[in-house]
Design a protein around this motif. Structure first.
Motif, short mmCIF file in Angstrom:
data_model
loop_
_atom_site.label_atom_id
_atom_site.label_comp_id
_atom_site.label_asym_id
_atom_site.label_seq_id
_atom_site.Cartn_x
_atom_site.Cartn_y
_atom_site.Cartn_z
N GLY A 23 -6.83 -12.39 14.30
CA GLY A 23 -6.83 -11.37 13.26
C GLY A 23 -7.22 -10.00 13.75
N SER A 24 -7.36 -9.83 15.05
CA SER A 24 -7.72 -8.52 15.60
C SER A 24 -6.51 -7.62 15.77
CB SER A 24 -8.43 -8.69 16.96
OG SER A 24 -7.59 -9.37 17.88
N ARG A 25 -5.35 -8.18 15.50
CA ARG A 25 -4.10 -7.42 15.62
C ARG A 25 -3.18 -7.84 14.48
NH1 ARG A 25 -0.75 -7.02 21.31
NH2 ARG A 25 1.04 -5.80 20.54
N VAL A 26 -2.51 -6.85 13.85
CA VAL A 26 -1.61 -7.15 12.73
C VAL A 26 -0.21 -7.43 13.25
CG1 VAL A 26 -0.63 -6.29 10.57
CG2 VAL A 26 -2.97 -5.68 11.20
N LEU A 27 0.37 -8.47 12.72
CA LEU A 27 1.73 -8.85 13.13
C LEU A 27 2.75 -7.76 12.83
CD1 LEU A 27 1.97 -12.47 11.66
CD2 LEU A 27 2.64 -11.90 13.98
N GLU A 53 -1.29 -9.33 3.84
CA GLU A 53 -2.07 -8.96 5.01
C GLU A 53 -1.75 -7.55 5.51
OE1 GLU A 53 -2.10 -11.78 8.16
OE2 GLU A 53 -2.42 -13.49 6.84
N CYS A 54 -0.48 -7.14 5.39
CA CYS A 54 -0.03 -5.89 6.00
C CYS A 54 -0.22 -4.68 5.09
CB CYS A 54 1.44 -6.02 6.38
SG CYS A 54 2.13 -4.62 7.23
N ILE A 55 -0.19 -4.91 3.76
CA ILE A 55 -0.27 -3.78 2.83
C ILE A 55 -1.54 -3.83 1.97
CG2 ILE A 55 0.90 -2.59 0.91
CD1 ILE A 55 3.55 -3.62 1.96
N VAL A 56 -1.88 -5.04 1.48
CA VAL A 56 -3.01 -5.14 0.56
C VAL A 56 -4.35 -5.12 1.29
CG1 VAL A 56 -4.11 -6.56 -1.22
CG2 VAL A 56 -1.60 -6.41 -1.11
N GLU A 57 -4.46 -5.94 2.34
CA GLU A 57 -5.77 -6.14 2.98
C GLU A 57 -6.06 -5.17 4.11
OE1 GLU A 57 -5.99 -10.22 4.09
OE2 GLU A 57 -5.85 -10.96 2.03
N THR A 58 -5.05 -4.40 4.55
CA THR A 58 -5.27 -3.41 5.60
C THR A 58 -4.66 -2.08 5.15
OG1 THR A 58 -3.18 -3.93 6.72
CG2 THR A 58 -5.12 -5.17 7.41
N VAL A 59 -4.98 -1.03 5.87
CA VAL A 59 -4.37 0.27 5.58
C VAL A 59 -2.90 0.19 5.97
CG1 VAL A 59 -4.36 2.74 6.11
CG2 VAL A 59 -6.53 1.47 5.99
N SER A 84 6.38 -4.71 -2.29
CA SER A 84 5.91 -3.75 -1.29
C SER A 84 5.92 -2.33 -1.83
CB SER A 84 6.78 -3.84 -0.03
OG SER A 84 6.76 -5.14 0.50
N VAL A 85 7.03 -1.98 -2.48
CA VAL A 85 7.19 -0.61 -2.98
C VAL A 85 6.16 -0.30 -4.06
CG1 VAL A 85 8.76 0.92 -4.22
CG2 VAL A 85 9.61 -0.48 -2.35
N GLN A 86 5.94 -1.26 -4.95
CA GLN A 86 4.95 -1.04 -6.02
C GLN A 86 3.57 -0.78 -5.44
OE1 GLN A 86 5.38 -4.61 -8.36
NE2 GLN A 86 7.15 -3.81 -9.50
N LEU A 87 3.23 -1.45 -4.36
CA LEU A 87 1.93 -1.25 -3.74
C LEU A 87 1.87 0.09 -3.01
CD1 LEU A 87 1.47 -4.85 -2.31
CD2 LEU A 87 0.04 -3.79 -4.07
N LEU A 88 2.96 0.46 -2.34
CA LEU A 88 2.97 1.69 -1.55
C LEU A 88 2.93 2.94 -2.42
CD1 LEU A 88 5.62 0.73 1.15
CD2 LEU A 88 3.18 1.08 1.54
N LEU A 89 3.59 2.90 -3.57
CA LEU A 89 3.71 4.11 -4.38
C LEU A 89 2.45 4.46 -5.16
CD1 LEU A 89 7.44 4.01 -5.51
CD2 LEU A 89 6.33 5.62 -3.96
N ASP A 90 1.38 3.70 -4.96
CA ASP A 90 0.08 4.17 -5.45
C ASP A 90 -0.30 5.45 -4.71
OD1 ASP A 90 -0.18 2.13 -7.22
OD2 ASP A 90 -1.32 0.82 -5.88
N ASN A 91 0.30 5.60 -3.51
CA ASN A 91 0.10 6.80 -2.70
C ASN A 91 1.44 7.55 -2.64
OD1 ASN A 91 -0.27 8.72 -0.72
ND2 ASN A 91 -1.35 7.36 0.69
N LEU A 92 1.53 8.71 -3.28
CA LEU A 92 2.80 9.43 -3.40
C LEU A 92 3.33 9.98 -2.08
CD1 LEU A 92 2.40 11.36 -6.78
CD2 LEU A 92 3.70 9.28 -6.32
N THR A 93 2.52 9.94 -1.03
CA THR A 93 3.03 10.39 0.27
C THR A 93 4.14 9.47 0.79
OG1 THR A 93 1.31 9.15 1.44
CG2 THR A 93 0.85 11.46 0.92
#
Length: 449
Positions: A23-27, A53-59, A84-93
């Motif tokens: 878990g020290s590296r993200v897939l 793991e890639c979007i929710v639990e890490t930056v 994925s998109v729903q999670l990402l668009l919490d940040n408008l960047t």
């Protein structure tokens, strides 16, 4: 398997596998796909876990997310794209980044994946009044067009308020598409307004393009057609409106406008091709206007014209038959000649022909069936008449055009006594199918009584 064996089979070094497992590296998605194959699981099997793991639990890291979205599109994992998109668009960047991916999906034919991204980006920017919001709505309008005319109408209504927010050149193509859509729906008041606006904007852009220092290449790269086409197409649409309203003298004036394109100075191959097309359409529509005024002398010449131009064949037969029904002309010889070439247009699924979109072909072929059925039934050609009537009835149902469907029902009931037992059975079966569809939709049922 130990880590070395797993790494060897997956094509990864042991140190990488160890870091991933600890878990020290993200897939990366490519690494996940390799491991998934080694474990004998279907492609995409772990993607929902990957989102966690890639979007929710890490930056979130766009260098990992972008390839993941493309891989989801390849595998048609639309729900993973949506999550994925729903999670990402919490940040408008992420909005402009997702828009760029949507454009790549759109241009490579991944329509469903593109639609999810456009919808999400539009929702995130609905209060921004941005050009990107308008362009998302434009793309969604194009993606929503299909066989169902009621859905096409809703798509056009939803998009129309966003046209003025588009880039000035994009507005020309958007208005052209809207005009075509409303034409296929026979919403002539709308077509007239859209065509007039298209003409006004096209004149402005032509004037700007003619000014010294303006590079024409910018227009050519941005627009789907040469600039003069939009003004000529505006006149073509307005002539069609006049034709639909029975104002054939006025329609003739518009035809002469787009017939004369001598003012177009460019002489490149694309320009000359469009000039030739408009000359052909003008010639055809001048024939039509004269036909509808009552000049039967042009029938033979018009028939010869459409015989040489496959793109104009369907609309040509429609116009000749409409004139025959109006003025009681005998066109049996012409219809017999063109009958084999009409058969492909009776199929439920239409394709574009030249500049005519599938939606326009659907509407014209359905109306052609009606005019042919009317002609044959009133001239005692009952077998041919009922054949076209049933084909048109089925196609009206397929494209969800209830007004046209009712016109076929009324025509059948008028001539029911001449229908054979088999014809009446086919008619009842089609009406039962329509009855069932309307029950599912909760809409008004068309009765055969």
């Amino acid at each position: 398997m130990n880590l070395s064996q797993l790494g060897r089979r997956a094509g990864l070094n042991a140190g990488t596998v160890s870091s991933l497992v600890k878990g020290s590296r993200v897939l990366a998605v490519d690494q996940l796909d390799r491991i998934t194959r080694v474990l004998g699981m279907p492609e995409g099997y772990y993607y929902e876990h990957y989102i966690q793991e890639c979007i929710v639990e890490t930056v979130p890291n766009w260098r990992r997310i972008r390839p993941f979205l493309f891989r989801c599109a390849e595998l048609d994992c639309l729900n993973c794209i949506r999550q994925s998109v729903q999670l990402l668009l919490d940040n408008l960047t992420y909005s402009p980044l997702l828009f760029e991916v949507a454009e790549e999906f759109f241009n490579t034919g991944k329509s469903k994946a593109a639609a999810i991204l456009y919808e999400s980006v539009a929702a995130s920017e609905r209060r921004q009044h941005s050009e990107r919001l308008a362009f998302c709505q434009y793309r969604l309008f194009m993606l929503r067009l299909g066989d169902n005319q009621e859905n096409n109408l809703q798509a056009a209504i939803q998009f129309e308020p966003f046209v003025d927010r588009l880039d000035e050149l994009d507005q020309l193509d958007a208005l052209r598409e809207l005009g075509n859509t409303y034409k296929s729906l026979q919403r002539w008041d709308k077509v007239d307004v859209i065509a007039a606006e298209l003409g006004t904007k096209a004149k402005i852009q032509l004037r700007l393009a003619s000014q010294p220092g303006v590079k024409r290449e910018g227009y050519d790269k941005k627009l789907k057609r040469p600039l003069f086409v939009y003004l000529a197409f505006s006149n073509l649409l307005r002539g069609g409106v006049c034709d639909a309203r029975g104002a054939y003298e006025e329609a003739l004036e518009y035809a002469y406008k787009y017939a004369d394109l001598s003012w177009v100075s460019a002489r490149d191959e694309e320009t000359l091709r469009w000039v030739k097309l408009f000359e052909g359409w003008a010639k055809a529509n001048i024939f039509v206007c004269k036909l509808m005024i009552g000049d039967d002398n042009v029938i033979a010449e018009y028939a010869e014209f459409i015989d040489q131009d496959e793109e104009e064949m369907l609309i040509g037969i429609l116009n000749i038959t409409k004139a025959a029904n109006r003025f009681n002309y005998n066109i049996d010889v012409i219809l017999e000649k063109f009958k084999p070439r009409l058969i492909p247009y009776l199929s439920l699924q239409s394709e574009s022909v030249g500049m005519y979109t599938p939606q326009i072909i659907d509407e014209e072929s359905t109306e052609c069936c009606y005019q042919l059925a009317y002609y044959y039934l009133w001239n005692r050609g009952h077998l041919a008449g009922f054949r076209y009537l049933l084909a048109g009835l089925e196609k009206s149902d397929f494209i969800n055009n209830e007004i046209r469907l009712l016109s076929f029902v009324r025509l059948f009931e008028h001539f029911r006594e001449y229908a054979s037992f088999d014809i009446q059975q086919q008619y009842q079966n089609l009406m039962k199918k329509e009855f069932g569809l309307n029950e599912e939709k909760g809409s008004r049922v068309v009765s055969s009584r």
